[in-house]
Design an enzyme around this catalytic site. Structure first.
Site, PDB file in Angstrom:
ATOM      1  CE  LYS A  19      36.498  35.698   8.748  1.00 54.96           C
ATOM      2  NZ  LYS A  19      35.656  36.803   8.716  1.00 54.96           N
ATOM      3  CE  LYS A  58      32.479  39.065   1.229  1.00 51.75           C
ATOM      4  NZ  LYS A  58      31.436  40.081   1.328  1.00 51.75           N
ATOM      5  CE  LYS A  98      38.784  43.023   7.228  1.00 51.11           C
ATOM      6  NZ  LYS A  98      37.571  43.790   6.975  1.00 51.11           N
TER       7      LYS A  98
HETATM    8  P1  AMP Z   1      30.826  40.805   6.309  1.00 46.72           P
HETATM    9  O1  AMP Z   1      30.635  40.181   4.977  1.00 46.72           O
HETATM   10  O2  AMP Z   1      32.233  40.791   6.783  1.00 46.72           O
HETATM   11  O3  AMP Z   1      30.175  42.144   6.412  1.00 46.72           O
HETATM   12  O4  AMP Z   1      30.062  39.871   7.346  1.00 46.72           O
HETATM   13  C1  AMP Z   1      28.655  39.865   7.493  1.00 46.72           C
HETATM   14  C2  AMP Z   1      28.224  38.937   8.623  1.00 46.72           C
HETATM   15  O5  AMP Z   1      28.567  37.591   8.324  1.00 46.72           O
HETATM   16  C3  AMP Z   1      28.906  39.252   9.971  1.00 46.72           C
HETATM   17  O6  AMP Z   1      27.947  39.117  11.004  1.00 46.72           O
HETATM   18  C4  AMP Z   1      29.974  38.211  10.075  1.00 46.72           C
HETATM   19  O7  AMP Z   1      30.325  37.909  11.411  1.00 46.72           O
HETATM   20  C5  AMP Z   1      29.283  37.010   9.420  1.00 46.72           C
HETATM   21  N1  AMP Z   1      30.263  36.045   8.890  1.00 46.72           N
HETATM   22  C6  AMP Z   1      31.257  36.318   7.991  1.00 46.72           C
HETATM   23  N2  AMP Z   1      31.980  35.192   7.739  1.00 46.72           N
HETATM   24  C7  AMP Z   1      31.430  34.191   8.500  1.00 46.72           C
HETATM   25  C8  AMP Z   1      31.723  32.794   8.664  1.00 46.72           C
HETATM   26  N3  AMP Z   1      32.717  32.198   8.015  1.00 46.72           N
HETATM   27  N4  AMP Z   1      30.951  32.080   9.529  1.00 46.72           N
HETATM   28  C9  AMP Z   1      29.927  32.670  10.187  1.00 46.72           C
HETATM   29  N5  AMP Z   1      29.598  33.977  10.068  1.00 46.72           N
HETATM   30  C10 AMP Z   1      30.326  34.741   9.234  1.00 46.72           C
END
Ligand code: AMP
Ligand code: TRP
Length: 331
Positions: free
Chosen positions: A197, A200, A116
């Site tokens: 991965k 967003k 980041k």
């Molecule tokens: P965040 O939107 O970063 O707060 O992520 C919320 C949850 O989604 C966390 O547990 C992340 O590890 C999971 N997550 C985010 N991107 C992915 C992805 N591409 N594949 C699987 N899990 C994800």
């Protein structure tokens, strides 16, 4: 009588915009399953979301939308505690205390921080660096034993375990060492660049949002990158990602087995797989989208859920903070 120890789950999602199927498959889908078996606490981690550039005018809306996403995906506020991180003061209070036992070198090792800070060069703030300590505080404040997350968050939970161990060694046994729970789909890859991965931050073409319309889903899947020749056996190829997605969204396992066999034999026809994949994603997201639309019309209900969640979370947090203050000599 000896108290029976029940297990507890904690996890959080940042209110930074629309959720995608990576968030759903990596995280929320298992939250929904766990809540029926184990005491579960789910949080909209708004303080974490301040570590990236943000617009204060839409932050409230993003917080409410993330709460709606949890509910629309099946989090039941009668079964789970659902609340907003900044509504409970213990998170930042405990984070400060944990800061004082966390070596800087541990935070310097965090790959998310390194990534980041490369991507937002103009805003490498202290919060971004300290983010994993706040995350450890979130988990430890509720003495959670299990943390369901996507693969990208494992390093942070490992650190929370280390911090718990360090606190317990220094001040007496207080926190369980939280264990990571990963889904089979803990790392969903980007549709436009399958070596990364789904996220967003890579733009809307790279992900399918939970709220995407059927036409948008069809379009994104039809343009999804597949395999390029010899990349076929690589873990990061698009074809495998599409097959994995198909296998989790489709009800009939035999169809996905057939596609997998075709893939192994080099006979997979993407012109067949892609429309079918779009169709199973569309039908799986339909009930979530319907519920989402209903909840969006009931802001009072969502607020009530968050107020009740805050009260329940605060009661647990206050007990932990009293114990922590006593142990470190502040009380
Ligand atoms: P965040 O939107 O970063 O707060 O992520 C919320 C949850 O989604 C966390 O547990 C992340 O590890 C999971 N997550 C985010 N991107 C992915 C992805 N591409 N594949 C699987 N899990 C994800
Ligand atoms: N850092 C997590 C993410 O971006 C969100 C999060 C914050 C979290 N606190 C947490 C996840 C505690 C699990 C437990 O996905």
């Amino acid at each position: 009588m000896e108290q029976i120890k029940t297990q507890k789950i904690f996890s959080g999602i940042q209110p930074t915009g629309e959720l995608h199927i990576g968030n759903y498959l990596g995280a929320i889908k298992q939250f929904v399953e766990f809540q029926h078996k184990i005491d579960s606490i789910f949080c909209v981690v708004d303080y974490h979301s301040l570590t990236e550039d943000f617009d204060p005018k839409i932050k409230q809306e993003q917080i409410i939308n993330t709460a709606i996403d949890y509910l629309a995906c099946g989090i039941d506020p009668e079964k789970s505690i659902l609340f907003v991180q900044s509504h409970v003061t213990g998170h930042t209070e405990l984070a400060w205390i944990l800061n004082c036992i966390t070596p800087i070198a541990e935070l310097e090792r965090m790959t998310q921080y390194k990534d980041k800070s490369k991507n937002q060069k103009s805003n490498i703030n202290v919060g971004l660096f300290d983010y994993p300590v706040l995350m450890a505080a979130d988990i430890l404040l509720y003495k959670a034993d299990l943390v369901p997350i996507g693969e990208d968050q494992t390093q942070h939970v490992e650190l929370a375990r280390k911090i718990a161990r360090k606190f317990n060694n220094r001040f007496g046994n207080t926190f369980p060492e939280p264990q990571i729970r990963l889904n089979k789909t803990a790392r969903v890859m980007s549709l436009s660049d399958p070596s990364k991965k789904m996220s967003k931050s890579h733009g809307p073409k790279s992900y399918i949002a939970l709220n995407d319309s059927p036409d948008v889903i069809k379009e994104k899947i039809s343009k999804a990158v597949t395999d390029s020749g010899s990349a076929k056996n690589s873990k990061t190829n698009g074809g495998k990602n599409l097959l994995d997605l198909f296998s989790v969204f489709v009800d009939d396992e035999s169809i996905s087995k057939q596609f997998e066999n075709d893939y192994k034999n080099g006979e997979l026809q993407y012109s067949k797989l892609k429309p079918m994949l779009a169709s199973v994603i569309i039908s799986s997201l339909k009930p979530i989208q319907k519920k989402r639309a209903e909840l969006a019309k009931s802001p009072d209900y969502v607020h009530q859920v968050l107020i009740k969640g805050k009260e329940k979370a605060e009661a647990i947090a206050a007990t932990t903070m009293r114990e922590v203050r006593q142990k470190i000599g502040l009380l």
